[in-house]
Design a protein around this motif. Sequence first.
Motif, PDB file in Angstrom:
ATOM      1  N   UNK A  70      34.985   8.721  24.925  1.00  0.00           N
ATOM      2  CA  UNK A  70      36.351   9.221  25.095  1.00  0.00           C
ATOM      3  C   UNK A  70      37.223   8.866  23.909  1.00  0.00           C
ATOM      4  N   UNK A  71      36.809   7.803  23.164  1.00  0.00           N
ATOM      5  CA  UNK A  71      37.581   7.390  21.993  1.00  0.00           C
ATOM      6  C   UNK A  71      37.483   8.394  20.851  1.00  0.00           C
ATOM      7  N   UNK A  72      36.559   9.367  20.946  1.00  0.00           N
ATOM      8  CA  UNK A  72      36.421  10.355  19.874  1.00  0.00           C
ATOM      9  C   UNK A  72      37.602  11.313  19.837  1.00  0.00           C
ATOM     10  N   UNK A  73      38.391  11.354  20.923  1.00  0.00           N
ATOM     11  CA  UNK A  73      39.550  12.236  20.959  1.00  0.00           C
ATOM     12  C   UNK A  73      39.148  13.692  21.072  1.00  0.00           C
ATOM     13  N   UNK A  74      40.110  14.567  20.893  1.00  0.00           N
ATOM     14  CA  UNK A  74      39.871  15.995  21.125  1.00  0.00           C
ATOM     15  C   UNK A  74      39.039  16.614  20.002  1.00  0.00           C
ATOM     16  N   UNK A  75      38.327  17.683  20.376  1.00  0.00           N
ATOM     17  CA  UNK A  75      37.595  18.497  19.402  1.00  0.00           C
ATOM     18  C   UNK A  75      38.585  19.471  18.774  1.00  0.00           C
ATOM     19  N   UNK A  76      38.714  19.445  17.476  1.00  0.00           N
ATOM     20  CA  UNK A  76      39.711  20.241  16.766  1.00  0.00           C
ATOM     21  C   UNK A  76      39.186  21.583  16.270  1.00  0.00           C
ATOM     22  N   UNK A  86      28.599  22.553  14.389  1.00  0.00           N
ATOM     23  CA  UNK A  86      29.395  21.469  13.820  1.00  0.00           C
ATOM     24  C   UNK A  86      30.731  21.387  14.563  1.00  0.00           C
ATOM     25  N   UNK A  87      31.125  20.179  14.938  1.00  0.00           N
ATOM     26  CA  UNK A  87      32.397  19.986  15.641  1.00  0.00           C
ATOM     27  C   UNK A  87      33.235  18.937  14.917  1.00  0.00           C
ATOM     28  N   UNK A  88      34.523  19.220  14.796  1.00  0.00           N
ATOM     29  CA  UNK A  88      35.464  18.302  14.145  1.00  0.00           C
ATOM     30  C   UNK A  88      36.222  17.531  15.220  1.00  0.00           C
ATOM     31  N   UNK A  89      36.380  16.222  15.008  1.00  0.00           N
ATOM     32  CA  UNK A  89      36.941  15.361  16.052  1.00  0.00           C
ATOM     33  C   UNK A  89      38.141  14.558  15.560  1.00  0.00           C
ATOM     34  N   UNK A  90      38.916  14.146  16.536  1.00  0.00           N
ATOM     35  CA  UNK A  90      40.111  13.372  16.227  1.00  0.00           C
ATOM     36  C   UNK A  90      39.777  11.967  15.734  1.00  0.00           C
ATOM     37  N   UNK A  91      38.556  11.493  15.995  1.00  0.00           N
ATOM     38  CA  UNK A  91      38.184  10.140  15.563  1.00  0.00           C
ATOM     39  C   UNK A  91      37.677  10.111  14.126  1.00  0.00           C
ATOM     40  N   UNK A  92      37.992  11.140  13.349  1.00  0.00           N
ATOM     41  CA  UNK A  92      37.677  11.213  11.912  1.00  0.00           C
ATOM     42  C   UNK A  92      36.240  11.643  11.629  1.00  0.00           C
ATOM     43  N   UNK A  93      35.477  11.975  12.647  1.00  0.00           N
ATOM     44  CA  UNK A  93      34.071  12.297  12.472  1.00  0.00           C
ATOM     45  C   UNK A  93      33.803  13.799  12.612  1.00  0.00           C
ATOM     46  N   UNK A  94      32.693  14.221  12.008  1.00  0.00           N
ATOM     47  CA  UNK A  94      32.133  15.560  12.214  1.00  0.00           C
ATOM     48  C   UNK A  94      30.778  15.349  12.880  1.00  0.00           C
ATOM     49  N   UNK A  95      30.556  16.029  13.993  1.00  0.00           N
ATOM     50  CA  UNK A  95      29.288  15.862  14.719  1.00  0.00           C
ATOM     51  C   UNK A  95      28.464  17.145  14.633  1.00  0.00           C
ATOM     52  N   UNK A  96      27.144  16.954  14.593  1.00  0.00           N
ATOM     53  CA  UNK A  96      26.211  18.064  14.446  1.00  0.00           C
ATOM     54  C   UNK A  96      25.340  18.125  15.697  1.00  0.00           C
ATOM     55  N   UNK A  97      25.229  19.339  16.256  1.00  0.00           N
ATOM     56  CA  UNK A  97      24.484  19.546  17.485  1.00  0.00           C
ATOM     57  C   UNK A  97      23.456  20.654  17.270  1.00  0.00           C
ATOM     58  N   UNK A  98      22.411  20.627  18.099  1.00  0.00           N
ATOM     59  CA  UNK A  98      21.469  21.737  18.126  1.00  0.00           C
ATOM     60  C   UNK A  98      21.253  22.156  19.578  1.00  0.00           C
TER      61      UNK A  98
END
Length: 383
Positions: A70-76, A86-98
């Motif tokens: 939950x600390x990752x914040x919203x998906x932007x 690829x998803x951009x997040x409020x916690x400064x990270x970019x996450x990669x999914x398949x």
Amino acid sequence: MSHLHSVSSEAFKHHCIASLKIPSPDPHHMIISCLAVHNNLLYAASLNEINVFDLISDYSHVDTFSNDLSSSGSVKSITFHITKIFTAHQDCKIRVWQITASRQHQLVSTLPTVKDRLIRSVLPNNYVTVRRHKKRLWLEHWDAVSDLVVKQGLMYSVSWDRSFKIWNASNYKCLESVNKAHEDAVNAVAVSDNGVVYTGSADGRIRVWERLVVDHNKERKSKHMLVTTLVKHKSTVNALVLNGDGSLLFSGGCDRWIVVWEREREREREKDGDGDGHHQMVFAEALWGHTGAVLCLINVGDLLASGSADRTVRIWQRGKENCYRCMAFLEGHEKPVKSLVTISSSSSAFNGIVSIGSGSVNGEIKVWDVYWDNNDNFNKKFI
């Protein structure tokens, strides 16, 4: 030039064909922050979760995925490259999914990767000052990642930390970082087919960047350099989108304007004796009509769609005088429209149909069919 035009209902007709709700018992978990479409699936981000709907089987819900933090914040923002999401997040990270064969989504990486951070952390010159007495690796965003775009194998990310970064979308390596790209948070990015980068910021400015070859420590390297700054908005720029061939740039802001920028014509550059203005955008017109901040924009063929805090979606089209007019006015949302996405499009020079999705901050997604028929009788009315 600024235009405020009444809606024409004779050429354009619209119909809401579906209304979806995020399946969550928590009303605070229902804010639609962004929408995206890929391989007949509709992705709808709500805080740190992403819900997936099947566009073929009557918008049935097929998956919900998140990183369980939950600390990752919203998906932007959400974007795609081949089989990866690829998803951009409020916690400064970019996450990669398949996506799996059963249409479930699995997390495969977080950017920057642990390996890259470890390799870069050894040398002191890989650190940049982000705040007083605080340093971070140059490849890390240190505030919310607000928007993502993938173009020709490269991913571009912008952030509230005022920077933008370029990544290899295949191996996830960060290739370049432009720090202090703006004086305030960067909210939006658009990239042309020839690699020109446009960034829009809370400082009210749009900046144009091109990759140039420069000499650095006796080596020739390419890096993005500021070409020009586009100034017309009176406050925060929230959204950017290019038309199909990159000759038009649209920007939407908190000042309720949609500004249309047009690439300079060849004859104008020759007249000015400027042979280097290949990508220079100039102000064409400002579109008025929304009574609240313009929050999102999409380009569909020769149409422009805009979503606003006034809870409406407007459809714009360029007429024979090269001026845009509001052709349809989509009402029905009870809260601000935060995101738009193209679901399908079929058109000719004279008529067509597009399906678009609009998401609001109360968790509602509406799917609209917009029809138009630009017959000669209609065209004569606004020549």
